[in-house]
Design a protein around this motif. Sequence first.
Motif, PDB file in Angstrom:
ATOM      1  N   ARG A  47      39.319  50.383  23.547  1.00  0.00           N
ATOM      2  CA  ARG A  47      38.117  50.277  24.376  1.00  0.00           C
ATOM      3  C   ARG A  47      37.420  48.949  24.083  1.00  0.00           C
ATOM      4  NH1 ARG A  47      38.530  55.834  23.401  1.00  0.00           N
ATOM      5  NH2 ARG A  47      38.365  57.092  25.317  1.00  0.00           N
ATOM      6  N   SER A  48      38.182  47.878  24.259  1.00  0.00           N
ATOM      7  CA  SER A  48      37.651  46.541  24.012  1.00  0.00           C
ATOM      8  C   SER A  48      37.709  45.733  25.294  1.00  0.00           C
ATOM      9  CB  SER A  48      38.453  45.869  22.892  1.00  0.00           C
ATOM     10  OG  SER A  48      39.835  45.853  23.208  1.00  0.00           O
ATOM     11  N   ASN A  49      37.623  44.439  25.193  1.00  0.00           N
ATOM     12  CA  ASN A  49      37.544  43.589  26.385  1.00  0.00           C
ATOM     13  C   ASN A  49      38.947  43.316  26.941  1.00  0.00           C
ATOM     14  OD1 ASN A  49      36.421  42.048  28.388  1.00  0.00           O
ATOM     15  ND2 ASN A  49      36.139  40.242  27.104  1.00  0.00           N
ATOM     16  N   VAL A  50      39.595  44.365  27.406  1.00  0.00           N
ATOM     17  CA  VAL A  50      40.938  44.260  27.974  1.00  0.00           C
ATOM     18  C   VAL A  50      40.861  43.575  29.338  1.00  0.00           C
ATOM     19  CG1 VAL A  50      42.853  45.604  28.932  1.00  0.00           C
ATOM     20  CG2 VAL A  50      41.826  46.271  26.750  1.00  0.00           C
ATOM     21  N   LYS A  51      41.781  42.650  29.576  1.00  0.00           N
ATOM     22  CA  LYS A  51      41.916  41.998  30.880  1.00  0.00           C
ATOM     23  C   LYS A  51      43.301  42.298  31.434  1.00  0.00           C
ATOM     24  CE  LYS A  51      38.027  39.441  30.776  1.00  0.00           C
ATOM     25  NZ  LYS A  51      36.951  39.525  31.773  1.00  0.00           N
ATOM     26  N   ILE A  52      43.440  42.326  32.771  1.00  0.00           N
ATOM     27  CA  ILE A  52      44.722  42.614  33.386  1.00  0.00           C
ATOM     28  C   ILE A  52      45.079  41.514  34.391  1.00  0.00           C
ATOM     29  CG2 ILE A  52      44.392  45.095  33.120  1.00  0.00           C
ATOM     30  CD1 ILE A  52      43.769  45.287  36.100  1.00  0.00           C
ATOM     31  N   ALA A  53      46.388  41.393  34.668  1.00  0.00           N
ATOM     32  CA  ALA A  53      46.875  40.424  35.655  1.00  0.00           C
ATOM     33  C   ALA A  53      48.137  40.980  36.289  1.00  0.00           C
ATOM     34  CB  ALA A  53      47.148  39.070  35.005  1.00  0.00           C
ATOM     35  N   THR A  94      42.283  37.564  25.159  1.00  0.00           N
ATOM     36  CA  THR A  94      41.329  38.079  26.148  1.00  0.00           C
ATOM     37  C   THR A  94      41.804  37.756  27.556  1.00  0.00           C
ATOM     38  OG1 THR A  94      40.004  36.079  25.825  1.00  0.00           O
ATOM     39  CG2 THR A  94      39.312  38.042  24.636  1.00  0.00           C
ATOM     40  N   GLY A  95      41.487  36.545  28.030  1.00  0.00           N
ATOM     41  CA  GLY A  95      41.840  36.177  29.399  1.00  0.00           C
ATOM     42  C   GLY A  95      43.342  36.164  29.619  1.00  0.00           C
ATOM     43  N   ILE A  96      43.754  36.525  30.841  1.00  0.00           N
ATOM     44  CA  ILE A  96      45.175  36.508  31.189  1.00  0.00           C
ATOM     45  C   ILE A  96      45.311  36.200  32.674  1.00  0.00           C
ATOM     46  CG2 ILE A  96      45.282  39.004  31.644  1.00  0.00           C
ATOM     47  CD1 ILE A  96      48.121  38.906  30.339  1.00  0.00           C
ATOM     48  N   ALA A  97      46.347  35.426  33.007  1.00  0.00           N
ATOM     49  CA  ALA A  97      46.600  35.062  34.401  1.00  0.00           C
ATOM     50  C   ALA A  97      48.099  34.911  34.600  1.00  0.00           C
ATOM     51  CB  ALA A  97      45.880  33.761  34.763  1.00  0.00           C
ATOM     52  N   VAL A  98      48.554  35.275  35.790  1.00  0.00           N
ATOM     53  CA  VAL A  98      49.969  35.196  36.141  1.00  0.00           C
ATOM     54  C   VAL A  98      50.143  34.231  37.308  1.00  0.00           C
ATOM     55  CG1 VAL A  98      51.959  36.478  37.008  1.00  0.00           C
ATOM     56  CG2 VAL A  98      50.447  37.532  35.334  1.00  0.00           C
ATOM     57  N   ASP A  99      51.151  33.383  37.204  1.00  0.00           N
ATOM     58  CA  ASP A  99      51.568  32.542  38.323  1.00  0.00           C
ATOM     59  C   ASP A  99      53.024  32.887  38.622  1.00  0.00           C
ATOM     60  OD1 ASP A  99      52.421  30.636  40.086  1.00  0.00           O
ATOM     61  OD2 ASP A  99      51.583  28.934  39.007  1.00  0.00           O
ATOM     62  N   PRO A 100      53.276  33.865  39.493  1.00  0.00           N
ATOM     63  CA  PRO A 100      54.656  34.300  39.726  1.00  0.00           C
ATOM     64  C   PRO A 100      55.493  33.309  40.520  1.00  0.00           C
ATOM     65  CG  PRO A 100      53.148  35.515  41.136  1.00  0.00           C
ATOM     66  CD  PRO A 100      52.300  34.688  40.220  1.00  0.00           C
ATOM     67  N   THR A 101      54.852  32.355  41.199  1.00  0.00           N
ATOM     68  CA  THR A 101      55.634  31.367  41.950  1.00  0.00           C
ATOM     69  C   THR A 101      56.234  30.311  41.029  1.00  0.00           C
ATOM     70  OG1 THR A 101      53.681  30.014  42.416  1.00  0.00           O
ATOM     71  CG2 THR A 101      54.246  31.726  44.010  1.00  0.00           C
ATOM     72  N   HIS A 102      55.478  29.900  40.011  1.00  0.00           N
ATOM     73  CA  HIS A 102      56.011  28.969  39.014  1.00  0.00           C
ATOM     74  C   HIS A 102      56.573  29.696  37.796  1.00  0.00           C
ATOM     75  CE1 HIS A 102      53.052  26.377  41.230  1.00  0.00           C
ATOM     76  NE2 HIS A 102      54.067  25.534  41.163  1.00  0.00           N
ATOM     77  N   LYS A 103      56.429  31.041  37.797  1.00  0.00           N
ATOM     78  CA  LYS A 103      56.961  31.905  36.745  1.00  0.00           C
ATOM     79  C   LYS A 103      56.326  31.620  35.376  1.00  0.00           C
ATOM     80  CE  LYS A 103      61.371  32.426  39.150  1.00  0.00           C
ATOM     81  NZ  LYS A 103      60.990  33.710  39.756  1.00  0.00           N
ATOM     82  N   TYR A 104      54.986  31.547  35.375  1.00  0.00           N
ATOM     83  CA  TYR A 104      54.240  31.316  34.144  1.00  0.00           C
ATOM     84  C   TYR A 104      53.280  32.473  33.884  1.00  0.00           C
ATOM     85  CZ  TYR A 104      55.628  26.364  34.003  1.00  0.00           C
ATOM     86  OH  TYR A 104      56.321  25.193  33.933  1.00  0.00           O
ATOM     87  N   LEU A 105      53.100  32.752  32.595  1.00  0.00           N
ATOM     88  CA  LEU A 105      52.075  33.670  32.115  1.00  0.00           C
ATOM     89  C   LEU A 105      51.137  32.882  31.210  1.00  0.00           C
ATOM     90  CD1 LEU A 105      50.984  36.608  31.661  1.00  0.00           C
ATOM     91  CD2 LEU A 105      52.527  36.722  29.689  1.00  0.00           C
ATOM     92  N   PHE A 106      49.831  33.013  31.431  1.00  0.00           N
ATOM     93  CA  PHE A 106      48.818  32.330  30.628  1.00  0.00           C
ATOM     94  C   PHE A 106      47.925  33.362  29.954  1.00  0.00           C
ATOM     95  CE2 PHE A 106      49.897  29.629  34.205  1.00  0.00           C
ATOM     96  CZ  PHE A 106      50.036  28.362  33.654  1.00  0.00           C
ATOM     97  N   TRP A 107      47.482  33.056  28.748  1.00  0.00           N
ATOM     98  CA  TRP A 107      46.475  33.902  28.101  1.00  0.00           C
ATOM     99  C   TRP A 107      45.621  33.060  27.160  1.00  0.00           C
ATOM    100  CZ3 TRP A 107      51.610  34.031  26.677  1.00  0.00           C
ATOM    101  CH2 TRP A 107      51.910  33.732  25.339  1.00  0.00           C
ATOM    102  N   SER A 108      44.417  33.562  26.892  1.00  0.00           N
ATOM    103  CA  SER A 108      43.511  32.888  25.976  1.00  0.00           C
ATOM    104  C   SER A 108      43.325  33.735  24.733  1.00  0.00           C
ATOM    105  CB  SER A 108      42.158  32.615  26.648  1.00  0.00           C
ATOM    106  OG  SER A 108      41.547  33.827  27.054  1.00  0.00           O
ATOM    107  N   ASP A 109      43.020  33.064  23.629  1.00  0.00           N
ATOM    108  CA  ASP A 109      42.783  33.713  22.341  1.00  0.00           C
ATOM    109  C   ASP A 109      41.430  33.224  21.843  1.00  0.00           C
ATOM    110  OD1 ASP A 109      42.755  34.617  19.698  1.00  0.00           O
ATOM    111  OD2 ASP A 109      44.901  34.304  19.425  1.00  0.00           O
TER     112      ASP A 109
END
Length: 243
Positions: A47-53, A94-109
């Motif tokens: 129950r923390s600051n979960v982010k989804i993408a 925390t933060g997370i983002a997906v770019d499925p066209t370039h096939k990248y996954l990004f996240w922040s710590d």
Amino acid sequence: MAIDVDYARKQLYIYNRYSATLQKLNFYPENGFQNDIAIPLHQGLSRSNVKIALDWISNNIYWTDPAFRWIALQSLNTYGHYRILVYDNVERPTGIAVDPTHKYLFWSDVGSLPKIERSSLSGTGRKTILSQGIAYPIALDVDIASSKLYWVDSIRDSVERSNLDGKERSTVKRMTHTTFSDIEVFFDVVFATDFDSSLGGKVRLFNKDTGIDDKGWPVFQSTNSEITCVNFYAPQPTITGLP
């Protein structure tokens, strides 16, 4: 606390902090909201600051869990099957983002050494792309049209961006006395959620290139509560057919 949308499949995905679950709802806003029951997809999150993408092309959902210190993936084609992608050398993702066209996954710590990382969609090829001049990059988004990564830093009070490799970084907007919590880029506009103890929650709008706050744009505001997340129901770019 987190939300993402699959436009083509008419699905809405949320992180429910109270039940600590990922959930799915059928979503037909053209016909008005129906009394659909949220379907649990994954239970046992913190129950923390979960982010989804959402990867709307491969039909996978990703999430960060800063309490469990990992980044996970679940297929939406085979419910119940999930995988922990990243669990080493990550402190508070925390933060997370997906770019499925370039096939990248990004996240922040946002741990003791704040940074933004990038990998393939399967978690391989992991690399740190930003680690200097970052304090609390709480949320990310990819503008696929311009191949830019955007993020909000809730300690630096800033909206920033860079290329997908972290280069050519620039500040889009910096504001004092803000508490940014989420970001979404839609066409030429950045939407950033903010909380002000005197004004309540609001969504701020900026031009994605200049940072100009057009006074003619509407500002969404809630005087009684915090607005924690933002997303848009709009067509998403595809490179393959959908099942």
